[in-house]
Scaffold this motif. Structure first.
Motif, PDB file in Angstrom:
ATOM      1  N   SER A   1     -92.584 -32.708 -54.367  1.00  0.00           N
ATOM      2  CA  SER A   1     -91.135 -31.795 -53.963  1.00  0.00           C
ATOM      3  C   SER A   1     -90.435 -32.572 -52.990  1.00  0.00           C
ATOM      4  N   PHE A   2     -91.072 -33.176 -51.809  1.00  0.00           N
ATOM      5  CA  PHE A   2     -90.313 -33.597 -50.827  1.00  0.00           C
ATOM      6  C   PHE A   2     -90.427 -35.148 -50.432  1.00  0.00           C
ATOM      7  N   GLY A   3     -91.213 -35.767 -51.390  1.00  0.00           N
ATOM      8  CA  GLY A   3     -91.227 -37.069 -51.023  1.00  0.00           C
ATOM      9  C   GLY A   3     -92.290 -37.776 -50.247  1.00  0.00           C
ATOM     10  N   SER A   4     -92.498 -36.875 -49.066  1.00  0.00           N
ATOM     11  CA  SER A   4     -93.792 -36.889 -48.182  1.00  0.00           C
ATOM     12  C   SER A   4     -93.657 -35.824 -47.271  1.00  0.00           C
ATOM     13  N   PHE A   5     -94.935 -35.568 -46.451  1.00  0.00           N
ATOM     14  CA  PHE A   5     -95.041 -34.403 -45.674  1.00  0.00           C
ATOM     15  C   PHE A   5     -93.924 -34.686 -44.620  1.00  0.00           C
ATOM     16  N   ALA A   6     -93.763 -36.055 -43.976  1.00  0.00           N
ATOM     17  CA  ALA A   6     -92.828 -36.189 -42.909  1.00  0.00           C
ATOM     18  C   ALA A   6     -91.406 -35.723 -43.327  1.00  0.00           C
ATOM     19  N   HIS A   7     -91.020 -35.842 -44.725  1.00  0.00           N
ATOM     20  CA  HIS A   7     -89.938 -35.539 -45.057  1.00  0.00           C
ATOM     21  C   HIS A   7     -89.414 -34.065 -45.172  1.00  0.00           C
TER      22      HIS A   7
ATOM     23  N   ALA B   1     -84.219 -24.585 -40.001  1.00  0.00           N
ATOM     24  CA  ALA B   1     -84.849 -23.461 -39.277  1.00  0.00           C
ATOM     25  C   ALA B   1     -83.706 -23.425 -37.951  1.00  0.00           C
ATOM     26  N   ALA B   2     -83.618 -24.773 -37.300  1.00  0.00           N
ATOM     27  CA  ALA B   2     -82.842 -25.041 -36.294  1.00  0.00           C
ATOM     28  C   ALA B   2     -81.287 -24.796 -36.466  1.00  0.00           C
TER      29      ALA B   2
ATOM     30  N   ASP C   1     -87.013 -27.063 -29.538  1.00  0.00           N
ATOM     31  CA  ASP C   1     -88.246 -27.274 -28.999  1.00  0.00           C
ATOM     32  C   ASP C   1     -89.218 -26.189 -29.416  1.00  0.00           C
ATOM     33  N   PHE C   2     -88.800 -24.985 -29.700  1.00  0.00           N
ATOM     34  CA  PHE C   2     -89.769 -24.203 -30.100  1.00  0.00           C
ATOM     35  C   PHE C   2     -90.317 -24.392 -31.755  1.00  0.00           C
ATOM     36  N   ILE C   3     -89.238 -24.757 -32.425  1.00  0.00           N
ATOM     37  CA  ILE C   3     -89.472 -25.102 -33.747  1.00  0.00           C
ATOM     38  C   ILE C   3     -90.480 -26.160 -34.008  1.00  0.00           C
ATOM     39  N   GLU C   4     -90.142 -27.231 -33.108  1.00  0.00           N
ATOM     40  CA  GLU C   4     -91.034 -28.280 -33.110  1.00  0.00           C
ATOM     41  C   GLU C   4     -92.416 -28.012 -32.707  1.00  0.00           C
TER      42      GLU C   4
ATOM     43  N   LYS D   1     -91.515 -31.873 -43.371  1.00  0.00           N
ATOM     44  CA  LYS D   1     -91.160 -31.337 -42.054  1.00  0.00           C
ATOM     45  C   LYS D   1     -89.979 -31.376 -41.371  1.00  0.00           C
ATOM     46  N   ALA D   2     -89.329 -32.470 -41.607  1.00  0.00           N
ATOM     47  CA  ALA D   2     -88.044 -32.783 -41.064  1.00  0.00           C
ATOM     48  C   ALA D   2     -87.082 -31.756 -41.585  1.00  0.00           C
ATOM     49  N   GLN D   3     -87.091 -31.592 -43.175  1.00  0.00           N
ATOM     50  CA  GLN D   3     -86.059 -30.510 -43.689  1.00  0.00           C
ATOM     51  C   GLN D   3     -86.492 -29.317 -43.206  1.00  0.00           C
ATOM     52  N   LEU D   4     -87.412 -28.852 -43.070  1.00  0.00           N
ATOM     53  CA  LEU D   4     -87.653 -27.400 -42.714  1.00  0.00           C
ATOM     54  C   LEU D   4     -87.329 -27.133 -41.314  1.00  0.00           C
TER      55      LEU D   4
END
Length: 213
Positions: free
Chosen positions: A107-113, A122-123, A181-184, A115-118
């Protein structure tokens, strides 16, 4: 009439420290979440009274109140289960969550992508809101949604399976105004087993939306 109840936490107040402090967990669950439960029940009672008295002028406001409080109750109920003191990392085949990992990659291409989108969703939610990973049944894919307050900007049929609470009450006592920072830090406590179970449950009922007449 059935009423909503505050679910017990699946861990003690200190279980998610140092990512989330015991004080925040206690206040967030026992006060904020409890208020949404009460608000949903109060709204149902008020709607029943309005129906009985045929006082339809209050319906618009009452429906909004019900949506706000009920959505808050549901999102928080998922939120507590989505986290674990033993969580974090990313979903991997060896951990028994391979189907979720594959779905994220597809769905997103990779876990890294993903994680960055979510994280960004949120932020960057304006004001109070949530970042949500949801299963969308029409396409069978995972999508990221932004939830403003507890509603809005979402696909109507999508099922939330991972939620990040970006309201200030979720982090301010510990992280002050550093929401990013909280979201990370939140990624350190994601319970991928819970997310995978929710993903499988959502997939199993996906065809309900597409039933032929």
């Amino acid at each position: 009439m059935p009423v909503y109840t505050l679910p017990d936490l699946p861990y003690d107040y200190s279980a998610l420290a140092p990512v989330i402090s015991p004080e925040i967990i206690e206040l967030h669950h026992d006060k904020h979440h409890a208020a949404y439960v009460k608000g949903a029940n109060d709204s149902l009672e008020q709607l029943a009274e309005a129906r009985d008295k045929e006082q339809w002028g209050s319906i618009n406001g009452l429906e909004k109140n019900l949506a706000f409080h009920l959505s808050g109750h549901i999102l928080h109920s998922i939120y507590w289960q989505n986290m674990s003191g033993d969580g974090g990392g990313e979903p991997l085949e060896k951990d028994g969550v391979g189907e979720l990992a594959d779905a994220i990659a597809e769905s997103f291409g990779s876990f890294a992508h993903f994680k960055a989108q979510l994280s960004k969703a949120a932020a960057t939610t304006q004001g109070s809101g949530w970042g949500v990973l949801a299963y969308e049944p029409l396409s069978g894919r995972l999508i990221v949604e932004q939830v403003y307050d507890h509603q809005g900007n979402v696909g109507q049929a999508a099922t939330p399976i991972l939620v990040f609470d970006a309201w200030e009450h979720a982090f301010y006592l510990q992280y002050r105004n550093q929401k990013v920072d909280f979201i990370e830090a939140m990624w350190q406590v994601v319970d991928w087993q819970d997310v995978a179970r929710r993903h499988e449950a959502a997939r199993s009922r996906a065809d309900v939306l597409l039933l032929a007449p």
